[in-house]
Design a protein around this motif. Structure first.
Motif, mmCIF file in Angstrom:
data_model
loop_
_atom_site.group_PDB
_atom_site.id
_atom_site.type_symbol
_atom_site.label_atom_id
_atom_site.label_comp_id
_atom_site.label_asym_id
_atom_site.label_seq_id
_atom_site.Cartn_x
_atom_site.Cartn_y
_atom_site.Cartn_z
ATOM 1 N N UNK A 150 0.842 -1.200 0.000
ATOM 2 C CA UNK A 150 0.000 0.000 0.000
ATOM 3 C C UNK A 150 0.871 1.242 0.000
ATOM 4 N N UNK A 151 0.241 2.348 -0.362
ATOM 5 C CA UNK A 151 0.884 3.659 -0.327
ATOM 6 C C UNK A 151 0.615 4.287 1.031
ATOM 7 N N UNK A 152 1.599 4.968 1.566
ATOM 8 C CA UNK A 152 1.472 5.622 2.870
ATOM 9 C C UNK A 152 1.180 7.101 2.676
ATOM 10 N N UNK A 153 0.264 7.636 3.489
ATOM 11 C CA UNK A 153 -0.115 9.043 3.406
ATOM 12 C C UNK A 153 0.062 9.703 4.759
ATOM 13 N N UNK A 180 -13.470 -2.456 5.130
ATOM 14 C CA UNK A 180 -12.928 -1.794 6.303
ATOM 15 C C UNK A 180 -11.708 -0.944 6.021
ATOM 16 N N UNK A 181 -11.563 -0.484 4.781
ATOM 17 C CA UNK A 181 -10.408 0.335 4.407
ATOM 18 C C UNK A 181 -10.720 1.808 4.679
ATOM 19 N N UNK A 182 -9.826 2.483 5.382
ATOM 20 C CA UNK A 182 -9.996 3.913 5.652
ATOM 21 C C UNK A 182 -9.908 4.694 4.345
ATOM 22 N N UNK A 183 -10.851 5.594 4.136
ATOM 23 C CA UNK A 183 -10.917 6.341 2.877
ATOM 24 C C UNK A 183 -9.944 7.514 2.918
ATOM 25 N N UNK A 184 -9.006 7.526 1.995
ATOM 26 C CA UNK A 184 -8.093 8.650 1.826
ATOM 27 C C UNK A 184 -8.653 9.631 0.805
ATOM 28 N N UNK A 185 -9.195 9.106 -0.297
ATOM 29 C CA UNK A 185 -9.793 9.954 -1.323
ATOM 30 C C UNK A 185 -10.837 9.150 -2.081
ATOM 31 N N UNK A 186 -12.043 9.715 -2.167
ATOM 32 C CA UNK A 186 -13.133 9.075 -2.900
ATOM 33 C C UNK A 186 -12.979 9.391 -4.385
ATOM 34 N N UNK A 187 -12.462 8.417 -5.137
ATOM 35 C CA UNK A 187 -12.302 8.563 -6.586
ATOM 36 C C UNK A 187 -12.988 7.366 -7.257
ATOM 37 N N UNK A 233 -6.363 -0.612 -2.136
ATOM 38 C CA UNK A 233 -5.866 -1.092 -0.851
ATOM 39 C C UNK A 233 -5.341 0.048 0.019
ATOM 40 N N UNK A 234 -4.978 1.152 -0.633
ATOM 41 C CA UNK A 234 -4.441 2.305 0.093
ATOM 42 C C UNK A 234 -5.516 3.315 0.483
ATOM 43 N N UNK A 235 -6.773 3.033 0.118
ATOM 44 C CA UNK A 235 -7.860 3.940 0.495
ATOM 45 C C UNK A 235 -8.242 4.944 -0.561
ATOM 46 N N UNK A 236 -7.851 4.698 -1.814
ATOM 47 C CA UNK A 236 -8.174 5.609 -2.919
ATOM 48 C C UNK A 236 -9.051 4.855 -3.910
#
Length: 573
Positions: free
Chosen positions: A207-210, A266-273, A253-256
């Motif tokens: 995954x990508x880290x933010x 159960x993935x935390x949303x980083x950006x809704x795209x 997997x990274x929430x995008x």
């Protein structure tokens, strides 16, 4: 090696190696490339052109498959994709052909300012070196009008294009010594001793880290190596170059991605795209083989794995780097429109089959309008044709995996590829585990207009085989390897054959499309992910409309352009 780099590139494939090589030209810029596969640059299966098919289904292949395809009678197709340094350029069929200029113009028409043929043709010249061709040979080869050999001086060495409607001799990614030229050998190997360029193979990015800023910023990646989970940090950018399947998978997997789908896992949303994973496009191809005259040299004995033929070919290759092993046997291409009567019939179908309302992707109407124009234009191709010296045999359905036995005799095969498919679907994760493959649904023939177009082209294949130029190489009267391919002018028979025989050309694009955000785009015209800082996507997943034919040449040019965009943003170049 330090744990912090200026740029982290996820994927050491066709585009990843181009970008890594170009960014690391600046010795003050540190670059890390994470590749899930191994370094196979010395493997003869990679280097000897004819053995590319031995890599399919091996550890150098992601070994992915489609979901059951209703448009293909429920068949499940193998979707090959490179898992090694060089990615798919290490195991593809090394065909190097230009796209039709109008396709590139459509990228700009979809909302990507500056992405047109005038711009991209210079990047083709930057990516490859064309062989020298005598002036009196250009007409015979039908290559005049694409890029003159004096313009093309890039790392990819080719040994033999014209982007107009019509036929031409196609280049191949094979150097003058008869070896495959891929992104690993052409871009990475000359740069591998640079102290600022670091390559980690067998490293699966999870995954990508933010960070927690608003807007979020990509600050690194988490990856697994030798059974351990590790992290690396990026000062400037994370560049996702993992292909049309893994790139959307890693983003999800990274929430995008589409928020409601990610929340199910159960993935935390980083950006809704919502466009992430949508808009998957692929070329479909049908192969029709005709019995060739006895005196013609074909690859059939190698297809049948005849020991004596293999031994002789290996001896010739070892001595002279030439002969049957030095080429796949695909030498000619043609970009062709449908006949006037077929275009008239299709015009009525297009008029009566308006684009369906799609909740999956908001650019559906725009794609329909482009296809409506191009398929009905006598000056634009709706199919690409290739010829191969030998028969093809492959598993038509992975539900049983049966590969038919190769037939005795010599054959010439005409491959027919649908250039502008309207059918498209998606790539979606199935769990939060990076090792679990995604559901890949290309939706082959889900749009009925695709079946109409390719079936009409199929009806014309026999006419091509009966032409004076090709006919003189074939047994007369024509003898087809598969009698079912002789349609006797019956359109319904051609449609039935298409559903039973069409295969993937492994030209996957569009799942992280470069489109306006309001059209479900994922990246802007500078390849930056919407709403996120420090994250860019390159490679075929970003291409918004699939190229006319084989993707390799287009991906190289695209990656060269991507490298310039990145350098411009960070170095002011």
């Amino acid at each position: 090696m330090p744990a912090v780099y200026d740029f982290i590139i996820v994927g050491g494939g066709t585009a990843g190696q181009v970008v890594a090589s170009r960014l690391s030209e600046d010795p003050s810029t540190s670059v890390l490339v994470l590749e899930a596969g191994a370094d196979l640059t010395a493997d003869p299966r990679v280097n000897i052109p004819i053995w590319y098919d031995t890599l399919l289904g091996s550890d150098a292949d992601w070994k992915l498959r489609s979901s059951s395809q209703p448009g293909l009678n429920g068949r499940v197709l193998g979707l090959h994709q490179g898992k090694a340094l060089g990615g798919s350029s290490s195991l593809n069929a090394h065909v190097f052909v230009p796209p039709f200029k109008g396709v590139i113009g459509s990228w700009e028409a979809l909302g990507n300012e500056g992405w047109n043929w005038t711009m991209l043709k210079d990047y083709f010249a930057k990516a490859y070196s064309s062989p020298n061709v005598a002036k009196d040979a250009k007409e015979d080869l039908a290559i005049d009008g694409w890029l003159e050999s004096s313009e093309a001086k890039g790392p990819i060495k080719t040994s033999f294009g014209d982007s107009s409607v019509g036929s031409f001799s196609c280049l191949a990614g094979i150097d003058s010594e008869g070896k495959r030229n891929n992104s690993a050998s052409a871009y990475y190997k000359p740069a591998e001793l640079r102290p600022n360029l670091h390559i980690l193979t067998n490293s699966l990015v999870e995954r990508i880290l933010f960070d927690e800023s608003k807007p979020p910023k990509a600050i690194g990646v988490q990856y697994s190596l030798d059974g351990a989970s590790k992290t690396a940090q990026a000062r400037n950018e994370v560049i996702l170059a993992a292909g049309a399947f893994q790139s959307p998978e890693i983003l999800q997997l990274s929430g995008v991605g589409r928020a409601e789908r990610l929340e199910k896992y159960g993935i935390d949303i980083v950006m809704n795209l919502p466009g992430v994973g949508q808009n998957l496009q692929d070329h479909m191809i049908s192969y029709t083989s005709f019995q060739a005259k006895d005196e013609l040299e074909t690859k059939d004995s190698l297809v049948r794995k005849e020991p004596e033929a293999i031994s002789q070919a290996m001896q010739e290759y070892a001595a002279t780097q030439s002969g049957p092993l030095a080429s796949l046997g695909v030498h000619t291409y043609a970009y062709l429109p449908l006949s006037a009567p077929d275009r008239s019939a299709l015009q009525e179908l297009f008029t009566g089959h308006a684009s369906e309302d799609s909740q999956e992707h908001k650019a559906t109407q725009a794609y329909y309008d482009i296809a409506n124009t191009t398929v009905l234009d006598p000056k634009q191709p709706s199919a690409a044709y290739l010829t191969a010296l030998g028969q093809t045999n492959y598993a038509k359905d992975l539900r049983d995996g049966t590969i038919p036995a190769a037939s005795p005799g010599k054959f010439i095969t005409i491959g027919l590829m649908l250039s502008q498919p309207l059918s498209r679907r998606s790539v979606q994760i199935t769990s939060i585990e990076p090792e679990d493959p995604p559901i890949i649904d290309p939706g082959y023939l889900s749009n009925p207009l695709d079946l109409e177009v390719i079936s009409r082209h199929l009806l014309g294949v026999k006419n091509l085989a009966q032409s004076p130029q090709l006919g003189q190489l074939l047994q007369q009267p024509l003898q087809l390897l598969d009698p079912a391919a002789d349609f006797q002018g019956d359109l319904n028979a051609a449609k039935k054959y298409a559903r039973e025989n069409l295969m993937s050309m492994w030209h996957y694009v569009g799942t992280c499309s470069m489109l306006p955000r309001e059209k479900d785009g994922v990246v802007d015209a500078n390849l930056r992910v919407y709403g996120i800082e420090g994250l860019r996507v390159v490679y075929a997943s970003v291409i918004p409309l699939v190229s006319t034919a084989n993707l390799q040449a287009t991906v190289y040019a695209f990656a060269e352009r991507a490298a310039d965009l990145i350098k411009r943003d960070w170095n002011g170049e």
